[in-house]
Design a protein around this motif. Structure first.
Motif, short mmCIF file in Angstrom:
data_model
loop_
_atom_site.label_atom_id
_atom_site.label_comp_id
_atom_site.label_asym_id
_atom_site.label_seq_id
_atom_site.Cartn_x
_atom_site.Cartn_y
_atom_site.Cartn_z
N ASP A 54 -44.04 80.41 -15.24
CA ASP A 54 -45.30 80.08 -15.90
C ASP A 54 -46.33 79.84 -14.79
OD1 ASP A 54 -47.16 79.43 -17.83
OD2 ASP A 54 -46.51 77.35 -17.99
N ILE A 55 -47.62 79.97 -15.11
CA ILE A 55 -48.66 79.79 -14.11
C ILE A 55 -49.28 78.41 -14.17
CG2 ILE A 55 -50.98 80.53 -13.43
CD1 ILE A 55 -48.89 82.36 -12.43
N ARG A 56 -49.76 78.04 -15.33
CA ARG A 56 -50.50 76.79 -15.45
C ARG A 56 -49.57 75.63 -15.74
NH1 ARG A 56 -55.65 78.93 -19.07
NH2 ARG A 56 -56.28 80.58 -17.63
N MET A 57 -49.31 74.84 -14.70
CA MET A 57 -48.43 73.68 -14.83
C MET A 57 -49.04 72.53 -14.05
SD MET A 57 -44.66 75.43 -14.31
CE MET A 57 -45.11 76.23 -12.75
N PRO A 58 -48.76 71.30 -14.45
CA PRO A 58 -49.29 70.16 -13.71
C PRO A 58 -48.64 70.07 -12.34
CG PRO A 58 -47.71 69.45 -15.38
CD PRO A 58 -47.96 70.90 -15.62
N GLY A 59 -49.38 69.49 -11.39
CA GLY A 59 -48.84 69.40 -10.04
C GLY A 59 -48.92 70.76 -9.37
N MET A 60 -47.81 71.20 -8.79
CA MET A 60 -47.77 72.51 -8.17
C MET A 60 -47.73 73.60 -9.22
SD MET A 60 -44.92 74.19 -5.61
CE MET A 60 -44.97 72.84 -4.45
N ASP A 61 -48.71 74.50 -9.21
CA ASP A 61 -48.76 75.54 -10.23
C ASP A 61 -47.86 76.72 -9.85
OD1 ASP A 61 -50.11 77.07 -8.32
OD2 ASP A 61 -52.06 76.83 -9.24
N GLY A 62 -47.82 77.70 -10.73
CA GLY A 62 -46.93 78.83 -10.53
C GLY A 62 -47.29 79.71 -9.34
N ILE A 63 -48.57 79.75 -8.99
CA ILE A 63 -48.99 80.56 -7.84
C ILE A 63 -48.42 79.99 -6.56
CG2 ILE A 63 -50.94 81.36 -6.47
CD1 ILE A 63 -52.61 81.38 -9.01
N GLU A 64 -48.60 78.70 -6.35
CA GLU A 64 -48.09 78.08 -5.13
C GLU A 64 -46.57 78.10 -5.10
OE1 GLU A 64 -47.94 76.39 -1.44
OE2 GLU A 64 -49.63 77.30 -2.50
N ALA A 65 -45.95 77.90 -6.26
CA ALA A 65 -44.49 77.96 -6.31
C ALA A 65 -43.99 79.35 -5.94
CB ALA A 65 -44.00 77.57 -7.71
N THR A 66 -44.67 80.37 -6.47
CA THR A 66 -44.30 81.75 -6.14
C THR A 66 -44.45 81.99 -4.64
OG1 THR A 66 -44.96 82.59 -8.31
CG2 THR A 66 -44.93 84.17 -6.50
N ARG A 67 -45.55 81.56 -4.08
CA ARG A 67 -45.81 81.75 -2.65
C ARG A 67 -44.70 81.11 -1.82
NH1 ARG A 67 -50.49 79.81 -2.69
NH2 ARG A 67 -51.60 81.78 -2.91
N ARG A 68 -44.30 79.91 -2.19
CA ARG A 68 -43.27 79.20 -1.41
C ARG A 68 -41.89 79.84 -1.57
NH1 ARG A 68 -44.64 72.71 -1.31
NH2 ARG A 68 -46.90 72.92 -1.08
N ILE A 69 -41.59 80.29 -2.76
CA ILE A 69 -40.29 80.95 -2.99
C ILE A 69 -40.20 82.22 -2.16
CG2 ILE A 69 -38.92 82.21 -4.71
CD1 ILE A 69 -39.90 80.10 -6.77
N GLY A 92 -53.57 86.07 -8.92
CA GLY A 92 -53.25 85.33 -7.71
C GLY A 92 -51.76 85.29 -7.45
N ALA A 93 -50.97 85.22 -8.52
CA ALA A 93 -49.52 85.19 -8.36
C ALA A 93 -49.00 86.51 -7.81
CB ALA A 93 -48.85 84.88 -9.69
N LEU A 94 -49.60 87.62 -8.23
CA LEU A 94 -49.19 88.92 -7.70
C LEU A 94 -49.45 88.97 -6.20
CD1 LEU A 94 -50.46 91.41 -10.44
CD2 LEU A 94 -48.11 90.70 -10.00
N ARG A 95 -50.59 88.45 -5.78
CA ARG A 95 -50.89 88.44 -4.35
C ARG A 95 -49.97 87.48 -3.60
NH1 ARG A 95 -56.12 89.01 -1.80
NH2 ARG A 95 -54.64 89.86 -0.33
N ALA A 96 -49.48 86.47 -4.31
CA ALA A 96 -48.57 85.52 -3.67
C ALA A 96 -47.16 86.07 -3.52
CB ALA A 96 -48.53 84.22 -4.48
N GLY A 97 -46.89 87.20 -4.19
CA GLY A 97 -45.57 87.81 -4.03
C GLY A 97 -44.80 88.06 -5.30
N ALA A 98 -45.40 87.76 -6.45
CA ALA A 98 -44.69 88.03 -7.71
C ALA A 98 -44.48 89.54 -7.88
CB ALA A 98 -45.48 87.47 -8.89
N SER A 99 -43.43 89.90 -8.57
CA SER A 99 -43.12 91.32 -8.76
C SER A 99 -43.76 91.90 -10.02
CB SER A 99 -41.60 91.51 -8.83
OG SER A 99 -41.00 91.21 -7.59
N GLY A 100 -44.54 91.11 -10.72
CA GLY A 100 -45.22 91.62 -11.90
C GLY A 100 -45.50 90.51 -12.88
#
Length: 221
Positions: A54-69, A92-100
């Motif tokens: 998911d993308i919109r979450m409290p605290g660390m969102d899905g974009i940052e989580a994706t980037r770190r993973i 933003g998540a795609l640019r962070a490394g998500a596969s789709g």
């Protein structure tokens, strides 16, 4: 069997995904996380094939989580779920490394097919959406370099043509028709291109092509 980590801050949403995935013989839910930090921790511990993010979450969102993973060198591939097909967060998540990414209102069979595709190393973005994402990419003023991009140096002329076609959002079948080659030959070329430029998948290859200046938005797009 494809192992999946479900990441969503809504318990009912996680429950629904788990019910679907556990009822499918080819998928197994190995964990759940309600926010990004927990997703990063569980991805490292459980090493799932796919992280349903998911993308919109409290605290660390899905974009940052994706980037770190991705930055941690995880074998896990991230499939983003969003409520809007051109949600800036999904981009933003795609640019962070998500596969789709897929929409949250996707049909169950679409979600299952997306998980299988991502686990197999493919990118889950329809060609039409790829074109629209690239429009957004250009509109954001991402600069390209005038210097030769070393990531493209090893490509043959044919492989550059294939990468340009991929950057236009064409499918393998469409590229085969354009270049008058068999679809299996195109698949081989695409695989070689990804390996040579260090792209995680097709979406990452498209971004590299635009950043390197190999591709430009077409007139009318």
């Amino acid at each position: 069997m494809t192992t999946v980590l479900i990441v969503d801050d809504q318990p009912l949403q996680r429950f629904g995904f788990r019910m679907l995935l556990d009822s499918n013989p080819d998928t197994s839910v190995v964990g759940e996380a309600g926010h990004g930090a927990e997703a990063v921790r569980q991805a490292a511990e459980l090493r799932p094939d796919v992280v349903l993010m998911d993308i919109r979450m409290p605290g660390m969102d899905g974009i940052e989580a994706t980037r770190r993973i991705i930055a941690a060198g995880s074998r896990s591939r991230v499939l983003v779920l969003t409520t809007f097909d051109l949600d800036e967060y999904a981009y933003g998540a795609l640019r962070a490394g998500a596969s789709g990414f897929l929409l949250k209102d996707a049909q169950p069979e679409e979600l299952l097919a997306g998980i299988r595709a991502v686990a197999a190393g493919d990118a889950v973005v329809a060609p039409a959406l790829t074109r629209r994402l690239l429009d957004t990419f250009i509109e954001r003023g991402v600069t390209t370099t005038a210097e030769p991009d070393l990531r493209l140096a090893a490509l043959t002329e044919r492989e550059r043509e294939v990468l340009q076609a991929v950057a236009r959002g064409l499918t393998n079948g469409e590229i085969a028709e354009l270049l008058v080659l068999s679809e299996s030959t195109i698949k081989t070329h695409v695989s070689r291109v990804l390996a040579k430029i260090g792209a995680r998948d097709r979406v990452h290859a498209v971004i590299i092509a635009y950043e390197a200046g190999l591709a430009r938005p077409e007139p009318g797009q």
